[in-house]
Enzyme design. Structure first.
Site, PDB file in Angstrom:
ATOM      1  N   CYS A  69       6.235   8.634   6.512  1.00  0.00           N
ATOM      2  CA  CYS A  69       5.349   8.127   7.556  1.00  0.00           C
ATOM      3  C   CYS A  69       6.090   8.350   8.866  1.00  0.00           C
ATOM      4  O   CYS A  69       7.139   7.757   9.096  1.00  0.00           O
ATOM      5  CB  CYS A  69       5.103   6.644   7.308  1.00  0.00           C
TER       6      CYS A  69
ATOM      7  N   GLU B 252      10.852   5.350  14.942  1.00  0.00           N
ATOM      8  CA  GLU B 252      11.133   4.953  13.571  1.00  0.00           C
ATOM      9  C   GLU B 252      10.260   5.742  12.613  1.00  0.00           C
ATOM     10  O   GLU B 252       9.200   6.245  12.987  1.00  0.00           O
ATOM     11  CB  GLU B 252      10.897   3.462  13.405  1.00  0.00           C
TER      12      GLU B 252
ATOM     13  N   CYS C 146       2.942   3.526  22.429  1.00  0.00           N
ATOM     14  CA  CYS C 146       1.549   3.903  22.213  1.00  0.00           C
ATOM     15  C   CYS C 146       0.692   3.317  23.324  1.00  0.00           C
ATOM     16  O   CYS C 146       0.953   2.209  23.789  1.00  0.00           O
ATOM     17  CB  CYS C 146       1.069   3.360  20.860  1.00  0.00           C
TER      18      CYS C 146
ATOM     19  N   CYS D   7       4.143  -0.897  11.387  1.00  0.00           N
ATOM     20  CA  CYS D   7       4.167  -0.193  12.648  1.00  0.00           C
ATOM     21  C   CYS D   7       5.014  -0.837  13.762  1.00  0.00           C
ATOM     22  O   CYS D   7       4.668  -1.896  14.273  1.00  0.00           O
ATOM     23  CB  CYS D   7       2.714  -0.155  13.083  1.00  0.00           C
TER      24      CYS D   7
ATOM     25  N   ASN E 145       0.151  -7.338   8.694  1.00  0.00           N
ATOM     26  CA  ASN E 145       1.577  -7.636   8.790  1.00  0.00           C
ATOM     27  C   ASN E 145       1.763  -8.445  10.064  1.00  0.00           C
ATOM     28  O   ASN E 145       1.592  -7.909  11.155  1.00  0.00           O
ATOM     29  CB  ASN E 145       2.388  -6.340   8.906  1.00  0.00           C
TER      30      ASN E 145
ATOM     31  N   CYS F 262      -3.712  -1.838  20.531  1.00  0.00           N
ATOM     32  CA  CYS F 262      -4.324  -2.692  19.500  1.00  0.00           C
ATOM     33  C   CYS F 262      -3.562  -4.018  19.467  1.00  0.00           C
ATOM     34  O   CYS F 262      -2.332  -4.032  19.511  1.00  0.00           O
ATOM     35  CB  CYS F 262      -4.274  -2.017  18.129  1.00  0.00           C
TER      36      CYS F 262
ATOM     37  N   GLY G 189       2.569   5.497  17.631  1.00  0.00           N
ATOM     38  CA  GLY G 189       1.833   6.486  18.408  1.00  0.00           C
ATOM     39  C   GLY G 189       0.454   6.791  17.859  1.00  0.00           C
ATOM     40  O   GLY G 189       0.134   6.477  16.724  1.00  0.00           O
TER      41      GLY G 189
ATOM     42  N   CYS H 200      -0.676  -4.639  16.778  1.00  0.00           N
ATOM     43  CA  CYS H 200       0.287  -3.573  16.483  1.00  0.00           C
ATOM     44  C   CYS H 200       1.522  -3.661  17.371  1.00  0.00           C
ATOM     45  O   CYS H 200       1.409  -3.657  18.603  1.00  0.00           O
ATOM     46  CB  CYS H 200      -0.389  -2.215  16.658  1.00  0.00           C
TER      47      CYS H 200
ATOM     48  N   SER I 291      -3.699   9.597  10.900  1.00  0.00           N
ATOM     49  CA  SER I 291      -4.404   8.332  11.128  1.00  0.00           C
ATOM     50  C   SER I 291      -4.691   8.166  12.619  1.00  0.00           C
ATOM     51  O   SER I 291      -3.817   8.366  13.461  1.00  0.00           O
ATOM     52  CB  SER I 291      -3.528   7.182  10.627  1.00  0.00           C
TER      53      SER I 291
ATOM     54  N   HIS J  44     -10.992  -1.492  11.195  1.00  0.00           N
ATOM     55  CA  HIS J  44     -10.539  -2.879  11.370  1.00  0.00           C
ATOM     56  C   HIS J  44     -11.613  -3.900  11.741  1.00  0.00           C
ATOM     57  O   HIS J  44     -11.283  -5.065  11.993  1.00  0.00           O
ATOM     58  CB  HIS J  44      -9.400  -2.979  12.403  1.00  0.00           C
TER      59      HIS J  44
HETATM   60  N1  SAH Z   1      -2.540   5.296  16.041  1.00  0.00           N
HETATM   61  C1  SAH Z   1      -2.868   5.515  14.653  1.00  0.00           C
HETATM   62  C2  SAH Z   1      -1.654   5.346  13.763  1.00  0.00           C
HETATM   63  C3  SAH Z   1      -1.129   3.940  13.860  1.00  0.00           C
HETATM   64  S1  SAH Z   1      -0.316   3.104  12.603  1.00  0.00           S
HETATM   65  C4  SAH Z   1      -3.967   4.580  14.233  1.00  0.00           C
HETATM   66  O1  SAH Z   1      -4.319   3.697  15.002  1.00  0.00           O
HETATM   67  O2  SAH Z   1      -4.516   4.755  13.151  1.00  0.00           O
HETATM   68  C5  SAH Z   1      -1.151   3.219  11.112  1.00  0.00           C
HETATM   69  C6  SAH Z   1      -2.015   2.024  10.704  1.00  0.00           C
HETATM   70  O3  SAH Z   1      -1.302   0.781  10.716  1.00  0.00           O
HETATM   71  C7  SAH Z   1      -3.230   1.840  11.590  1.00  0.00           C
HETATM   72  O4  SAH Z   1      -4.364   1.643  10.790  1.00  0.00           O
HETATM   73  C8  SAH Z   1      -2.877   0.597  12.348  1.00  0.00           C
HETATM   74  O5  SAH Z   1      -4.029  -0.041  12.857  1.00  0.00           O
HETATM   75  C9  SAH Z   1      -2.147  -0.194  11.279  1.00  0.00           C
HETATM   76  N2  SAH Z   1      -1.361  -1.319  11.789  1.00  0.00           N
HETATM   77  C10 SAH Z   1      -0.662  -1.422  12.926  1.00  0.00           C
HETATM   78  N3  SAH Z   1      -0.079  -2.633  13.023  1.00  0.00           N
HETATM   79  C11 SAH Z   1      -0.410  -3.309  11.926  1.00  0.00           C
HETATM   80  C12 SAH Z   1      -0.127  -4.610  11.438  1.00  0.00           C
HETATM   81  N4  SAH Z   1       0.615  -5.449  12.144  1.00  0.00           N
HETATM   82  N5  SAH Z   1      -0.636  -4.970  10.247  1.00  0.00           N
HETATM   83  C13 SAH Z   1      -1.406  -4.129   9.530  1.00  0.00           C
HETATM   84  N6  SAH Z   1      -1.706  -2.880   9.929  1.00  0.00           N
HETATM   85  C14 SAH Z   1      -1.228  -2.480  11.115  1.00  0.00           C
END
Ligand code: SAH
Length: 364
Positions: free
Chosen positions: A121, A108, A128, A353, A310, A132, A179, A135, A211, A236
């Site tokens: 984006c 996506e 991935c 994400c 989110n 986390c 990813g 995510c 990122s 975070h």
């Molecule tokens: N792998 C990279 C890119 C991931 S997505 C990274 O970890 O940075 C980009 C951002 O969205 C990251 O900061 C990730 O932690 C955040 N993210 C992922 N899921 C989320 C959620 N449910 N709510 C808020 N931020 C989120």
């Protein structure tokens, strides 16, 4: 039948399989390909211009001789993504796309319209491996790496779509889709050079943001490339104890190491690093966490991007209350931290994400 035999059978019936995705070639590689095809090098540049202006077939490349177009058709495909879903937010400023890859995997990407241009984006992997807890992209683990061509195809496919809306082509990219870009280092670097190449998409480094969840040695490697893209680090948490609860990668690298690599990135590139911080209710959003975070980030130019979590179905974690968010922002500001709250674009279209893809699979 063995997998190998199966593959051979498939190849016999599908000549496409032998062809190379031309979007995966750098301008330099394409120019040397031209020589192998018995063509003049400048033809490679012409092909590139066509591709990045959005040509979807070789037959559109009308300033190339027919014989060359036929040769190209025999050797390459122009990588395509099939649009499965397209969701426009109610304010019409965010479009979320769900694309099918040639091997039926799904990725996506999200287009965001800002006053200064359109930013995409995009995804760098299917799934991935970073795991986390909050995510959605992490849910099924890593499926496979995306090629540079598949990253480029996301830009070109979106450009074709928004041309129909009379929107300007994509002028900035953030590697924040599904990813971990630094876990797909080689392909990501190749893609970045293709997007930047003045003979390619010709995007300035400053319009690109990568990122990462904080792969320390790779951040240092990226700093040494001296390409000056923007770096965002998903922090975070203000300490290792909390970070380990929500991010697997925190077991491999301490916050001190992550901050150290981020400082190094700033020293090498002169680019101020952004720290992303998702506010999760009663996990990392107390006033003392804000104070701890501000102490951590003292002494070098940086910026904090707060993202109210989110929520997604795969995690019981909750978004911070508005009052807690405000208190967090106030403490950071009064401690001299440069902080902004991420605009929550596209919430009504599952902008976070991996969420659209997960919802799509659940509908099946
Ligand atoms: N792998 C990279 C890119 C991931 S997505 C990274 O970890 O940075 C980009 C951002 O969205 C990251 O900061 C990730 O932690 C955040 N993210 C992922 N899921 C989320 C959620 N449910 N709510 C808020 N931020 C989120």
């Amino acid at each position: 039948m063995t997998d190998e035999a199966n593959e051979t059978m498939n190849n016999k019936h599908s000549p496409m399989k032998d062809k190379i995705d031309i979007l995966d070639r750098t301008p330099e590689e394409l120019i040397s390909d031209m020589e192998l095809l018995g063509e003049r090098p400048y033809r490679g540049e012409q092909v590139f211009q066509w591709l990045y202006q959005g040509a979807a077939s070789f037959s559109e490349m009308t300033n190339l001789p027919k014989t060359l177009r036929r040769k190209l058709e025999g050797k390459y495909i122009i990588g395509k993504l099939k649009q499965l879903k397209r969701l426009v937010s109610s304010d019409k400023r965010t479009i979320k796309y769900l694309y099918l890859l040639a091997d039926n995997n799904i990725i996506e990407c999200v287009l965001m319209k800002y006053h200064y241009g359109n930013t995409l984006c995009l995804s760098t992997q299917v799934g991935c491996a970073m795991g986390c807890s909050f995510c959605a992209s992490a849910t099924g683990g890593l499926v496979r790496q995306l090629t540079a061509g598949e990253m480029m195809a996301q830009i070109l496919e979106v450009n074709r779509d928004i041309a129909g809306l009379n929107w300007e082509p994509v002028s900035g990219v953030v590697l924040m889709g599904s990813g971990e870009p630094l876990d797909n280092y080689e392909n990501t670097m190749k893609f970045l050079h293709q997007v930047h190449n003045p003979r390619g998409y010709n995007m300035s480094w400053r319009k690109i943001t990568l990122s990462t969840c904080g792969l320390v040695p790779k951040i240092r490697l990226l700093a040494d490339e001296e390409i000056g893209i923007n770096l965002a680090v998903s922090l975070h948490a203000p300490n290792d104890k909390i970070r380990r609860k929500i991010m697997k990668i925190a077991n491999a690298y301490t916050i001190e190491e992550v901050i150290g690599a981020s400082k190094y990135y700033f020293e090498k590139t002169g680019r101020r690093v952004t720290f992303e911080y998702a506010l999760i209710s009663n996990v990392n959003d107390n006033p003392e966490h804000a104070f701890e975070l501000s102490r951590l980030l003292k002494g070098f130019p940086n910026h904090v991007n707060l993202i109210p979590l989110n929520e997604n179905r795969h995690s019981s974690q909750k978004r911070s209350q508005d009052a807690a968010i405000q208190r967090f922002v106030d403490i950071l500001k009064s401690s001299g931290v440069n902080v902004t709250q991420r605009r929550e674009m596209g919430l009504d279209i599952q902008g976070a994400c991996g969420q659209l893809k997960t919802a799509y699979y659940e509908e099946l």
